[in-house]
Enzyme design. Structure first.
Site, PDB file in Angstrom:
ATOM      1  N   SER A  81     -10.241  90.952  63.054  1.00  0.00           N
ATOM      2  CA  SER A  81     -11.522  91.651  63.176  1.00  0.00           C
ATOM      3  C   SER A  81     -12.623  91.090  62.288  1.00  0.00           C
ATOM      4  O   SER A  81     -13.751  91.590  62.315  1.00  0.00           O
ATOM      5  CB  SER A  81     -11.341  93.134  62.854  1.00  0.00           C
ATOM      6  OG  SER A  81     -10.883  93.293  61.530  1.00  0.00           O
ATOM      7  N   THR A 184     -14.169  96.146  59.886  1.00  0.00           N
ATOM      8  CA  THR A 184     -15.182  95.438  59.131  1.00  0.00           C
ATOM      9  C   THR A 184     -14.780  95.454  57.678  1.00  0.00           C
ATOM     10  O   THR A 184     -14.276  96.475  57.209  1.00  0.00           O
ATOM     11  CB  THR A 184     -16.526  96.216  59.260  1.00  0.00           C
ATOM     12  OG1 THR A 184     -16.912  96.235  60.635  1.00  0.00           O
ATOM     13  CG2 THR A 184     -17.625  95.594  58.427  1.00  0.00           C
ATOM     14  N   THR A 202     -17.910  91.148  60.014  1.00  0.00           N
ATOM     15  CA  THR A 202     -17.002  91.558  61.091  1.00  0.00           C
ATOM     16  C   THR A 202     -17.140  90.640  62.295  1.00  0.00           C
ATOM     17  O   THR A 202     -18.176  89.979  62.474  1.00  0.00           O
ATOM     18  CB  THR A 202     -17.312  93.006  61.533  1.00  0.00           C
ATOM     19  OG1 THR A 202     -16.329  93.442  62.470  1.00  0.00           O
ATOM     20  CG2 THR A 202     -18.675  93.119  62.195  1.00  0.00           C
ATOM     21  N   ARG A 212     -23.577  91.383  72.214  1.00  0.00           N
ATOM     22  CA  ARG A 212     -23.509  92.733  71.622  1.00  0.00           C
ATOM     23  C   ARG A 212     -23.554  92.619  70.088  1.00  0.00           C
ATOM     24  O   ARG A 212     -22.852  91.831  69.491  1.00  0.00           O
ATOM     25  CB  ARG A 212     -22.223  93.433  72.050  1.00  0.00           C
ATOM     26  CG  ARG A 212     -22.010  94.826  71.444  1.00  0.00           C
ATOM     27  CD  ARG A 212     -21.185  94.811  70.174  1.00  0.00           C
ATOM     28  NE  ARG A 212     -20.815  96.153  69.709  1.00  0.00           N
ATOM     29  CZ  ARG A 212     -20.215  96.404  68.549  1.00  0.00           C
ATOM     30  NH1 ARG A 212     -19.914  95.420  67.748  1.00  0.00           N
ATOM     31  NH2 ARG A 212     -19.921  97.630  68.200  1.00  0.00           N
ATOM     32  N   THR A 235     -17.508 101.363  58.703  1.00  0.00           N
ATOM     33  CA  THR A 235     -16.614 100.662  59.623  1.00  0.00           C
ATOM     34  C   THR A 235     -16.221 101.636  60.727  1.00  0.00           C
ATOM     35  O   THR A 235     -16.209 102.839  60.531  1.00  0.00           O
ATOM     36  CB  THR A 235     -15.372 100.113  58.893  1.00  0.00           C
ATOM     37  OG1 THR A 235     -14.515  99.473  59.851  1.00  0.00           O
ATOM     38  CG2 THR A 235     -14.600 101.194  58.171  1.00  0.00           C
ATOM     39  N   GLY A 236     -15.932 101.082  61.892  1.00  0.00           N
ATOM     40  CA  GLY A 236     -15.634 101.921  63.049  1.00  0.00           C
ATOM     41  C   GLY A 236     -16.515 101.511  64.208  1.00  0.00           C
ATOM     42  O   GLY A 236     -17.004 100.372  64.256  1.00  0.00           O
TER      43      GLY A 236
HETATM   44  N1  ASP Z   1     -18.374  98.403  62.996  1.00  0.00           N
HETATM   45  C1  ASP Z   1     -17.912  97.232  63.645  1.00  0.00           C
HETATM   46  C2  ASP Z   1     -18.684  97.029  64.911  1.00  0.00           C
HETATM   47  O1  ASP Z   1     -18.925  97.989  65.627  1.00  0.00           O
HETATM   48  C3  ASP Z   1     -16.444  97.204  63.978  1.00  0.00           C
HETATM   49  C4  ASP Z   1     -15.530  97.994  63.100  1.00  0.00           C
HETATM   50  O2  ASP Z   1     -15.793  98.178  61.917  1.00  0.00           O
HETATM   51  O3  ASP Z   1     -14.480  98.452  63.609  1.00  0.00           O
HETATM   52  O4  ASP Z   1     -18.995  95.920  65.221  1.00  0.00           O
END
Ligand code: ASP
Length: 336
Positions: A81, A184, A202, A212, A235-236
């Protein structure tokens, strides 16, 4: 007894009891601040990153520490990731997002959708330090990196290429989300002078539409540093953070008097209350925060796996009781 030199990961307990479905999980709280400089970073992979940051802070600047701490995660080929080995977009290209912030001068640099560059955090730093701009994207960001002497590198590993081919054969079915295929590295730092710093990096959402951009490179969404108050990182699911300026919101909660853990929780609750379509357990958002006085904490909604973060100073964590203060929520939510 916790070894003071030991690196402690602050995580929710797997055996914890389910909490109310309207409550984000509070993953940790400190009652006693760490010594400075100190670093806080998301997920288990934040642990070696903070380790390196502390090491670098001992002989370099805090920006060097944040940058080189994040290098550890970006260079980890097994991490799907962040950086090399990241899951590609739907066209099979690895596109990376990163940003960096310096508290004392409230300066920032950011790159989004950059390809073929091993350390996007370093390009973000170059944008901050070498240009009058804050953010560069796509091919422009890559060409800028090359102009700064940063070489191009192949980021798509054979393993990720194979998985991408399978994904195409499999009617583009979304992969199961787990700790290995998303996330991230967001890292926050506080130095002896009380100045705050932050960075994040990330590869974003696996198999995303080319172009995107998530929350991570957006100042105020994936990261925010206010030198008078504190810093926060996210993160998320970026889409559920960037619509609400999530990290800025966490810092504003701290400005209003909330401690870092409460600030993260309040931000998650605010976002959930404003989102007409998603319940709190569908948001999949997580925050970490670090206050100017050295308190830190986090809260999140990620389901089916545990949100955790790491924090350390030169001598380790001072307050092991920060572990598992609040329970993990119900399992089984999906990324939306
Ligand atoms: N926040 C990151 C994104 O949407 C991915 C993640 O942290 O899971 O690109």
């Amino acid at each position: 007894m916790i070894d003071r030199r030991e690196f402690i990961e602050l995580a929710t307990s797997a055996s914890a009891v389910a909490c109310s479905s309207t409550q984000p999980k509070r993953v940790a709280r400190t009652t006693q601040p760490l010594a400075k400089p100190l670093f806080v970073a998301t997920w288990p992979f934040g642990k070696p990153a903070c380790d390196r940051a502390v090491e670098v802070a001992g002989r370099g600047s805090m920006l060097d520490a944040i940058e080189q701490g994040i290098w550890v995660t970006e260079a980890d080929i097994k991490n799907a990731s962040v950086g090399i080995g990241g899951i590609p977009n739907s066209a099979g290209d690895v596109e990376l997002d990163a940003c960096i912030m310096s508290g004392p001068d409230h300066n920032a640099g950011s790159v989004a959708g950059i390809q073929d560059i091993l350390h996007p955090i370093s390009v973000a730093r170059k944008v901050m330090e070498e240009t009058i701009h804050v953010m560069l994207v796509g091919e422009g960001a890559k060409q800028f990196a090359i102009s700064q002497g940063i070489p191009a590198t192949q980021l798509l590993t054979d393993q990720q290429k194979q998985k991408w081919i399978e994904w195409q054969k499999n009617n583009h079915k979304r992969p199961e989300v787990d700790e290995d295929n998303h996330d991230t590295i967001a890292m926050l730092g506080l130095d002896e002078q009380g100045d705050l710093w932050g960075g994040c990096s990330t590869s974003g959402w696996g198999y995303k539409i080319p172009g995107r951009v998530g929350d991570s490179p957006i100042i105020g969404s994936g990261l925010y540093v206010d030198n008078a108050v504190g810093a926060a990182g996210a993160t998320g699911v970026g889409e559920n953070v960037m619509r609400f300026c999530g990290s800025f919101l966490v810092v504003e909660m701290m400005r209003g008097g909330a401690n870092p853990t409460d600030a993260c929780q309040m931000a998650v609750e605010r976002i959930a209350s404003m989102d007409p379509k998603r319940g709190i357990n569908d948001l999949d958002i997580n925050f970490i925060a670090l206050s100017k006085n050295g308190e830190f904490g986090g809260a999140g909604t990620s389901n089916g796996f545990k949100f955790s973060f790491a924090a350390r100073d030169e001598s380790g964590v001072r307050d092991g009781r920060a572990l598992s203060e609040k329970p993990i929520g119900p399992e089984g939510g999906n990324r939306k």
